[in-house]
Design a protein around this motif. Structure first.
Motif, PDB file in Angstrom:
ATOM      1  N   PHE A  56       0.839  -1.192   0.000  1.00  0.00           N
ATOM      2  CA  PHE A  56       0.000   0.000   0.000  1.00  0.00           C
ATOM      3  C   PHE A  56       0.879   1.250   0.000  1.00  0.00           C
ATOM      4  N   GLU A  57       0.537   2.198  -0.884  1.00  0.00           N
ATOM      5  CA  GLU A  57       1.191   3.509  -0.864  1.00  0.00           C
ATOM      6  C   GLU A  57       0.148   4.544  -0.487  1.00  0.00           C
ATOM      7  N   VAL A  58       0.376   5.176   0.649  1.00  0.00           N
ATOM      8  CA  VAL A  58      -0.546   6.189   1.162  1.00  0.00           C
ATOM      9  C   VAL A  58       0.061   7.559   0.881  1.00  0.00           C
ATOM     10  N   ALA A  59      -0.596   8.341   0.040  1.00  0.00           N
ATOM     11  CA  ALA A  59      -0.113   9.676  -0.316  1.00  0.00           C
ATOM     12  C   ALA A  59      -0.882  10.722   0.476  1.00  0.00           C
ATOM     13  N   LEU A  60      -0.154  11.566   1.213  1.00  0.00           N
ATOM     14  CA  LEU A  60      -0.752  12.628   2.012  1.00  0.00           C
ATOM     15  C   LEU A  60      -0.424  13.986   1.405  1.00  0.00           C
ATOM     16  N   SER A  61      -1.259  14.956   1.714  1.00  0.00           N
ATOM     17  CA  SER A  61      -0.950  16.327   1.299  1.00  0.00           C
ATOM     18  C   SER A  61       0.280  16.814   2.059  1.00  0.00           C
ATOM     19  N   GLU A  62       0.868  17.883   1.563  1.00  0.00           N
ATOM     20  CA  GLU A  62       2.061  18.433   2.216  1.00  0.00           C
ATOM     21  C   GLU A  62       1.775  18.800   3.666  1.00  0.00           C
ATOM     22  N   GLU A  63       0.620  19.422   3.917  1.00  0.00           N
ATOM     23  CA  GLU A  63       0.282  19.847   5.279  1.00  0.00           C
ATOM     24  C   GLU A  63       0.088  18.657   6.213  1.00  0.00           C
ATOM     25  N   ASP A  64      -0.624  17.638   5.728  1.00  0.00           N
ATOM     26  CA  ASP A  64      -0.888  16.478   6.577  1.00  0.00           C
ATOM     27  C   ASP A  64       0.385  15.659   6.800  1.00  0.00           C
ATOM     28  N   HIS A  65       1.203  15.546   5.779  1.00  0.00           N
ATOM     29  CA  HIS A  65       2.468  14.820   5.922  1.00  0.00           C
ATOM     30  C   HIS A  65       3.323  15.491   6.986  1.00  0.00           C
ATOM     31  N   GLU A  66       3.354  16.815   6.984  1.00  0.00           N
ATOM     32  CA  GLU A  66       4.128  17.539   7.993  1.00  0.00           C
ATOM     33  C   GLU A  66       3.515  17.364   9.381  1.00  0.00           C
ATOM     34  N   ARG A  67       2.181  17.341   9.449  1.00  0.00           N
ATOM     35  CA  ARG A  67       1.495  17.221  10.742  1.00  0.00           C
ATOM     36  C   ARG A  67       1.708  15.833  11.354  1.00  0.00           C
ATOM     37  N   PHE A  68       1.806  14.797  10.503  1.00  0.00           N
ATOM     38  CA  PHE A  68       1.995  13.429  10.976  1.00  0.00           C
ATOM     39  C   PHE A  68       3.473  13.058  11.118  1.00  0.00           C
ATOM     40  N   GLU A  69       4.349  13.994  10.801  1.00  0.00           N
ATOM     41  CA  GLU A  69       5.764  13.658  10.649  1.00  0.00           C
ATOM     42  C   GLU A  69       6.370  12.982  11.875  1.00  0.00           C
ATOM     43  N   GLY A  70       5.915  13.361  13.056  1.00  0.00           N
ATOM     44  CA  GLY A  70       6.513  12.822  14.276  1.00  0.00           C
ATOM     45  C   GLY A  70       6.240  11.349  14.505  1.00  0.00           C
ATOM     46  N   THR A 103       3.789   8.534   1.749  1.00  0.00           N
ATOM     47  CA  THR A 103       4.533   9.504   0.957  1.00  0.00           C
ATOM     48  C   THR A 103       3.823  10.857   0.969  1.00  0.00           C
ATOM     49  N   GLU A 104       4.506  11.868   0.434  1.00  0.00           N
ATOM     50  CA  GLU A 104       3.948  13.217   0.344  1.00  0.00           C
ATOM     51  C   GLU A 104       3.630  13.541  -1.112  1.00  0.00           C
ATOM     52  N   ASP A 105       2.441  14.072  -1.339  1.00  0.00           N
ATOM     53  CA  ASP A 105       2.031  14.499  -2.672  1.00  0.00           C
ATOM     54  C   ASP A 105       1.577  15.955  -2.573  1.00  0.00           C
ATOM     55  N   ARG A 106       2.395  16.857  -3.071  1.00  0.00           N
ATOM     56  CA  ARG A 106       2.117  18.284  -2.922  1.00  0.00           C
ATOM     57  C   ARG A 106       0.962  18.753  -3.793  1.00  0.00           C
ATOM     58  N   THR A 107       0.471  17.913  -4.677  1.00  0.00           N
ATOM     59  CA  THR A 107      -0.684  18.299  -5.504  1.00  0.00           C
ATOM     60  C   THR A 107      -2.004  18.059  -4.778  1.00  0.00           C
ATOM     61  N   LEU A 108      -1.966  17.328  -3.656  1.00  0.00           N
ATOM     62  CA  LEU A 108      -3.196  17.018  -2.932  1.00  0.00           C
ATOM     63  C   LEU A 108      -3.584  18.173  -2.013  1.00  0.00           C
ATOM     64  N   PRO A 109      -4.870  18.537  -1.976  1.00  0.00           N
ATOM     65  CA  PRO A 109      -5.322  19.548  -1.015  1.00  0.00           C
ATOM     66  C   PRO A 109      -5.235  19.003   0.410  1.00  0.00           C
TER      67      PRO A 109
END
Length: 217
Positions: A56-70, A103-109
């Motif tokens: 499974f590849e889970v793509a998150l928006s830039e904001e959510d990826h940063e929020r979950f980073e920890g 992963t991070e996908d900067r095109t996602l809202p």
């Protein structure tokens, strides 16, 4: 049941802070729900039964990826465990180990995500995997796996309650057996003392104070 356990583990992981920190934001449990739905949608019938995706590849928006980073690594592990629990509930089979990549996908809202899945067959001749507490995975192949304190054991444990050569995991065709080697403190499967036992997917083997999970191939 699997998603409820997933949610409880996530809440413990962040000390119950989800309700405050993520109010109005993307909730990790939404990822778990979508992932298990992805398994249901893309399951297929084979001679081995119902086969579900295991990569499974889970793509998150830039904001959510940063929020979950920890806790991205911990989240990926919990999502993989949720997939395994769902497979046990629905009687699905995997053709290889379950892997979740975030992963991070900067095109996602913000607060949106995408999950792609596929069936990836394990190319090794294994009948399952032994998963240790540090997430190391050891394939069960044609050679027996000895568990013990000795450095030359396939599963060497620094546990003073484990015998030098405590137990052995042996493959017989598609079946996998656990055999106690006359250990001092005994061997348990799902809390029950055993001398010899065929292992099933999700069984937890305890030697000394060390727990080891078996995942069927």
């Amino acid at each position: 049941m699997g998603l409820q356990q997933f949610e409880r583990r996530l809440e413990r992981m962040v000390e119950g802070a989800f309700a405050r920190t993520f109010r109005g934001e993307l909730q990790p449990i939404e990822l778990g729900r979508r992932l298990t739905r992805e398994m249901d949608l893309h399951r297929s019938v084979s001679v081995r039964g119902l086969v579900a995706p295991n990569l499974f590849e889970v793509a998150l928006s830039e904001e959510d990826h940063e929020r979950f980073e920890g806790f991205l690594d911990a989240l990926a592990k919990e999502l993989a465990e949720a997939a395994r629990e769902h497979a046990r509930t629905e009687d699905y089979t995997f053709l290889g180990p379950v892997v979740v990549e975030i992963t991070e996908d900067r095109t996602l809202p913000k607060s949106t995500f995408e999950i792609a899945s596929e069936v990836v067959e394990n190319t090794e001749t294994t009948a399952g995997w032994i998963v240790l507490a540090d997430d190391r995975r050891i394939g069960v192949g044609s050679e027996p796996l000895t568990i013990g304190r000795m450095p030359d054991c396939a599963v060497a444990l620094a546990d003073p309650n484990v015998s030098r050569r405590h137990a052995e995991i042996r493959r017989d065709g598609d079946r996998v057996y656990l055999i106690d080697l006359g250990s001092t403190n005994g061997t348990r499967v799902n809390g029950v003392p055993v001398h010899q036992r065929q292992l099933a997917d999700g069984d937890v083997v305890t030697v000394g104070i060390t727990a080891i999970r078996f995942e069927a191939g």
